[in-house]
Design a protein around this motif. Structure first.
Motif, mmCIF file in Angstrom:
data_model
loop_
_atom_site.group_PDB
_atom_site.id
_atom_site.type_symbol
_atom_site.label_atom_id
_atom_site.label_comp_id
_atom_site.label_asym_id
_atom_site.label_seq_id
_atom_site.Cartn_x
_atom_site.Cartn_y
_atom_site.Cartn_z
ATOM 1 N N GLU A 103 -6.980 -51.018 19.055
ATOM 2 C CA GLU A 103 -7.211 -49.614 18.748
ATOM 3 C C GLU A 103 -7.947 -49.473 17.414
ATOM 4 N N ALA A 104 -7.522 -50.227 16.413
ATOM 5 C CA ALA A 104 -8.161 -50.176 15.094
ATOM 6 C C ALA A 104 -9.590 -50.697 15.168
ATOM 7 N N GLU A 105 -9.782 -51.765 15.932
ATOM 8 C CA GLU A 105 -11.124 -52.333 16.087
ATOM 9 C C GLU A 105 -12.052 -51.330 16.767
ATOM 10 N N ALA A 106 -11.553 -50.640 17.798
ATOM 11 C CA ALA A 106 -12.354 -49.636 18.492
ATOM 12 C C ALA A 106 -12.699 -48.479 17.555
ATOM 13 N N ARG A 107 -11.746 -48.080 16.730
ATOM 14 C CA ARG A 107 -11.992 -46.996 15.776
ATOM 15 C C ARG A 107 -13.065 -47.399 14.767
ATOM 16 N N LEU A 108 -12.982 -48.641 14.269
ATOM 17 C CA LEU A 108 -13.968 -49.119 13.299
ATOM 18 C C LEU A 108 -15.351 -49.265 13.926
ATOM 19 N N ALA A 109 -15.404 -49.604 15.216
ATOM 20 C CA ALA A 109 -16.687 -49.787 15.896
ATOM 21 C C ALA A 109 -17.453 -48.475 15.997
ATOM 22 N N HIS A 110 -16.752 -47.343 16.009
ATOM 23 C CA HIS A 110 -17.403 -46.047 16.147
ATOM 24 C C HIS A 110 -17.758 -45.403 14.810
ATOM 25 N N LEU A 111 -17.391 -46.052 13.711
ATOM 26 C CA LEU A 111 -17.697 -45.492 12.390
ATOM 27 C C LEU A 111 -19.131 -45.818 11.999
ATOM 28 N N ALA A 112 -19.699 -44.928 11.222
ATOM 29 C CA ALA A 112 -21.032 -45.174 10.676
ATOM 30 C C ALA A 112 -20.940 -46.272 9.615
ATOM 31 N N PRO A 113 -22.005 -47.066 9.451
ATOM 32 C CA PRO A 113 -21.970 -48.150 8.449
ATOM 33 C C PRO A 113 -21.583 -47.669 7.047
ATOM 34 N N GLU A 114 -22.038 -46.473 6.677
ATOM 35 C CA GLU A 114 -21.693 -45.956 5.350
ATOM 36 C C GLU A 114 -20.191 -45.705 5.229
ATOM 37 N N ASP A 115 -19.573 -45.202 6.309
ATOM 38 C CA ASP A 115 -18.130 -44.974 6.304
ATOM 39 C C ASP A 115 -17.366 -46.291 6.204
ATOM 40 N N ILE A 116 -17.851 -47.312 6.869
ATOM 41 C CA ILE A 116 -17.215 -48.632 6.802
ATOM 42 C C ILE A 116 -17.303 -49.177 5.384
ATOM 43 N N ARG A 117 -18.465 -49.014 4.749
ATOM 44 C CA ARG A 117 -18.623 -49.471 3.367
ATOM 45 C C ARG A 117 -17.652 -48.749 2.434
ATOM 46 N N ILE A 118 -17.489 -47.458 2.632
ATOM 47 C CA ILE A 118 -16.578 -46.673 1.795
ATOM 48 C C ILE A 118 -15.147 -47.155 2.003
ATOM 49 N N ASP A 119 -14.747 -47.330 3.281
ATOM 50 C CA ASP A 119 -13.394 -47.814 3.574
ATOM 51 C C ASP A 119 -13.157 -49.191 2.976
ATOM 52 N N LEU A 120 -14.143 -50.069 3.111
ATOM 53 C CA LEU A 120 -14.016 -51.424 2.568
ATOM 54 C C LEU A 120 -13.932 -51.393 1.046
ATOM 55 N N SER A 121 -14.715 -50.544 0.420
ATOM 56 C CA SER A 121 -14.667 -50.407 -1.033
ATOM 57 C C SER A 121 -13.291 -49.923 -1.490
ATOM 58 N N ARG A 122 -12.743 -48.953 -0.785
ATOM 59 C CA ARG A 122 -11.406 -48.447 -1.121
ATOM 60 C C ARG A 122 -10.351 -49.529 -0.916
ATOM 61 N N ALA A 123 -10.493 -50.307 0.148
ATOM 62 C CA ALA A 123 -9.542 -51.390 0.413
ATOM 63 C C ALA A 123 -9.574 -52.417 -0.717
ATOM 64 N N ILE A 124 -10.757 -52.771 -1.167
ATOM 65 C CA ILE A 124 -10.887 -53.748 -2.258
ATOM 66 C C ILE A 124 -10.313 -53.172 -3.549
ATOM 67 N N GLN A 125 -10.551 -51.901 -3.814
ATOM 68 C CA GLN A 125 -10.015 -51.265 -5.019
ATOM 69 C C GLN A 125 -8.490 -51.169 -5.001
ATOM 70 N N SER A 126 -7.903 -51.167 -3.806
ATOM 71 C CA SER A 126 -6.441 -51.072 -3.709
ATOM 72 C C SER A 126 -5.745 -52.401 -3.993
ATOM 73 N N LEU A 127 -6.510 -53.490 -4.044
ATOM 74 C CA LEU A 127 -5.922 -54.808 -4.280
ATOM 75 C C LEU A 127 -5.425 -54.945 -5.722
ATOM 76 N N PRO A 128 -4.356 -55.728 -5.926
ATOM 77 C CA PRO A 128 -3.982 -56.084 -7.304
ATOM 78 C C PRO A 128 -5.158 -56.810 -7.976
ATOM 79 N N GLY A 129 -5.268 -56.683 -9.266
ATOM 80 C CA GLY A 129 -6.425 -57.194 -10.009
ATOM 81 C C GLY A 129 -6.792 -58.637 -9.739
ATOM 82 N N HIS A 130 -5.811 -59.544 -9.700
ATOM 83 C CA HIS A 130 -6.138 -60.958 -9.515
ATOM 84 C C HIS A 130 -6.645 -61.251 -8.113
ATOM 85 N N TYR A 131 -6.254 -60.456 -7.120
ATOM 86 C CA TYR A 131 -6.790 -60.614 -5.770
ATOM 87 C C TYR A 131 -8.181 -59.987 -5.685
#
Length: 177
Positions: A103-131
């Motif tokens: 379900e998550a993969e299907a949802r990501l497949a329908h997102l625009a590349p810019e939306d994926i970049r934004i989500d990925l950027s937010r995911a990376i920012q949510s990581l603890p600093g050393h990760y």
């Protein structure tokens, strides 16, 4: 009983008294250890898991202090318990079933590349600093493991472990949203 702040600096007689069943000593030991466990969890767990990891660690401290073999190994034992709690919570949160992963993969497949970049950027920012640091060096800067070892002064194994954990956390973040 004289105690100094920090789990690694507890008076051995306090630990011994708590191991022997002294309730007041156990309460004092938990109060002294809690800030160090919270700092450890904040550094090694996902933000959503910090409180749960602290609670699980303190509960195990309460239940299993009597099994501690050597008073001198108290802080190492306590942080090992906290580390396992963080890993268990991470595994539990990423242990999605096949249906939700599809379900998550299907949802990501329908997102625009810019939306994926934004989500990925937010995911990376949510990581603890050393990760975040190690994932940026590996996946954004495209450094090799050996180059990251040189930059951060870590062992190969710790760099690889951090990359793996960071990717698990990113995956969990993306699947959860």
């Amino acid at each position: 009983m004289i105690t100094r702040a920090g789990a690694g600096r507890c008076d051995p007689s306090l630990i011994e008294a708590a191991r022997g069943g002294d309730t007041n000593a156990l309460v004092s030991l938990i109060a002294i250890a809690q800030p160090d466990i919270r700092r450890y969890a904040a550094r090694n767990c996902r933000a959503a898991d910090i409180d749960d990891a602290v609670q699980e660690t303190l509960l195990l401290l309460y239940r299993r202090l009597g099994t501690l073999r050597a008073v001198t190994s108290f802080s190492a034992w306590l942080f090992a318990v906290a580390r396992r709690a963080c890993l268990r919570l991470l595994r539990r949160s990423t242990g999605t079933d096949d249906a939700s992963a599809d379900e998550a993969e299907a949802r990501l497949a329908h997102l625009a590349p810019e939306d994926i970049r934004i989500d990925l950027s937010r995911a990376i920012q949510s990581l603890p600093g050393h990760y975040r640091e190690v994932i940026l060096l590996r996946d954004i800067e495209e450094l090799s493991i050996d180059e990251i070892v040189g930059v951060l002064g870590l062992t190969r194994e710790s760099v690889k472990a951090r990359i793996h954990r960071a990717r698990l956390m990113i995956r969990e973040y993306l699947v959860r949203d």
